[in-house]
Design a protein around this motif. Sequence first.
Motif, short mmCIF file in Angstrom:
data_model
loop_
_atom_site.label_atom_id
_atom_site.label_comp_id
_atom_site.label_asym_id
_atom_site.label_seq_id
_atom_site.Cartn_x
_atom_site.Cartn_y
_atom_site.Cartn_z
N TYR A 85 0.86 -1.19 0.00
CA TYR A 85 0.00 0.00 0.00
C TYR A 85 0.90 1.23 0.00
O TYR A 85 1.96 1.23 0.63
CB TYR A 85 -0.92 0.02 1.23
N ASP A 86 0.45 2.29 -0.68
CA ASP A 86 1.28 3.51 -0.72
C ASP A 86 0.85 4.52 0.35
O ASP A 86 1.19 5.69 0.29
CB ASP A 86 1.27 4.15 -2.11
N LEU A 87 0.11 4.04 1.35
CA LEU A 87 -0.33 4.91 2.44
C LEU A 87 0.85 5.59 3.13
O LEU A 87 1.92 5.00 3.26
CB LEU A 87 -1.09 4.09 3.49
N GLU A 198 9.68 0.84 -4.97
CA GLU A 198 9.86 2.22 -4.49
C GLU A 198 9.25 2.39 -3.10
O GLU A 198 9.82 3.08 -2.24
CB GLU A 198 9.23 3.21 -5.47
N ILE A 199 8.10 1.77 -2.88
CA ILE A 199 7.44 1.85 -1.56
C ILE A 199 8.33 1.21 -0.49
O ILE A 199 8.54 1.78 0.58
CB ILE A 199 6.05 1.17 -1.60
N GLN A 201 11.56 0.80 -0.51
CA GLN A 201 12.74 1.66 -0.27
C GLN A 201 12.37 2.90 0.55
O GLN A 201 13.12 3.32 1.43
CB GLN A 201 13.39 2.06 -1.60
N ALA A 202 11.21 3.48 0.26
CA ALA A 202 10.76 4.68 0.99
C ALA A 202 10.50 4.33 2.46
O ALA A 202 10.85 5.09 3.36
CB ALA A 202 9.52 5.27 0.34
N GLN A 203 9.86 3.18 2.69
CA GLN A 203 9.62 2.77 4.08
C GLN A 203 10.95 2.54 4.81
O GLN A 203 11.13 2.97 5.95
CB GLN A 203 8.77 1.49 4.11
N LEU A 204 11.88 1.86 4.15
CA LEU A 204 13.17 1.58 4.79
C LEU A 204 13.94 2.86 5.08
O LEU A 204 14.56 2.99 6.13
CB LEU A 204 14.00 0.63 3.92
N ARG A 205 13.90 3.81 4.15
CA ARG A 205 14.57 5.10 4.35
C ARG A 205 14.06 5.77 5.63
O ARG A 205 14.82 6.25 6.46
CB ARG A 205 14.30 6.04 3.16
N TYR A 206 12.73 5.80 5.74
CA TYR A 206 12.10 6.42 6.91
C TYR A 206 12.49 5.69 8.20
O TYR A 206 12.88 6.30 9.19
CB TYR A 206 10.58 6.43 6.73
#
Length: 251
Positions: A85-87, A198-199, A201-206
């Motif tokens: 999910y992109d939430l 991409e999702i 990677q974005a979650q892991l970055r955060y």
Amino acid sequence: MTLYQPFLDYAIALLQNRLNLQSYPIPAGFESKQATVGKGKHQEEVLTTSYAYQTSKLRQIRAAHVQGGNSLQVLNFVIFPHLNYDLPFFGADLVTLPGGHLIALDMQPLFRDDLGYQAKYTQPILPIFQTHQQHLPWGGDFPEEAQPFFSPAFLWTRPQQTEVVETHVFAAFKAYLQAYLDFVDQAQPVTDSKYLAEIEQAQLRYLRYRAEKDPARGMFTRFYGTEWTEEYIHGFLFDLERKLALSGARG
């Protein structure tokens, strides 16, 4: 009754009412932890309790509640969506220290600068932000490195009076959480493999950022020692990396 207990009670009741909540495993030793701090008449008991749930769309809903007398009250309440999910994340950091109150509320975006993502998840909540910002003015300097992880609807404030926390901050917390659950209701699973990558990677970055810069690290280390603190941060509060490594090992 502590300052942030009503926030926690409200959140859990709302989640139970609106979602099919399942429990999320809390590693042994983290459900509850107590320490005695200070000396003589300044001695205080500090109690940290943890709560965790999950649903079909939300990987981990978790809270850390620290109660240490009038000058130390903390509720860190975060929701991490499943990776398909992109939430955004729901994040509430409610902190009371001897120097005053620090309040941070947001739906933290996966892709802050993506206009399509902003239109989907930030624009709808800007009116809520503007309503509450009238009573909860901007709290001042915020680290530049943290800015990519917060949305334009980021409510960051330092109220002087406890009464403001009990009224205006509580009202904002309720409004943000309700709006977040509306997004969850509408969320559809992502199937595009590029977007899924991409999702993740974005979650892991955060999560890496939050785990590395966790402002509670010093406090927990002082109370409970380094070993417990690092395991609590990486094994419970921000556990995605561990979970992915485990599932990779199993796979």
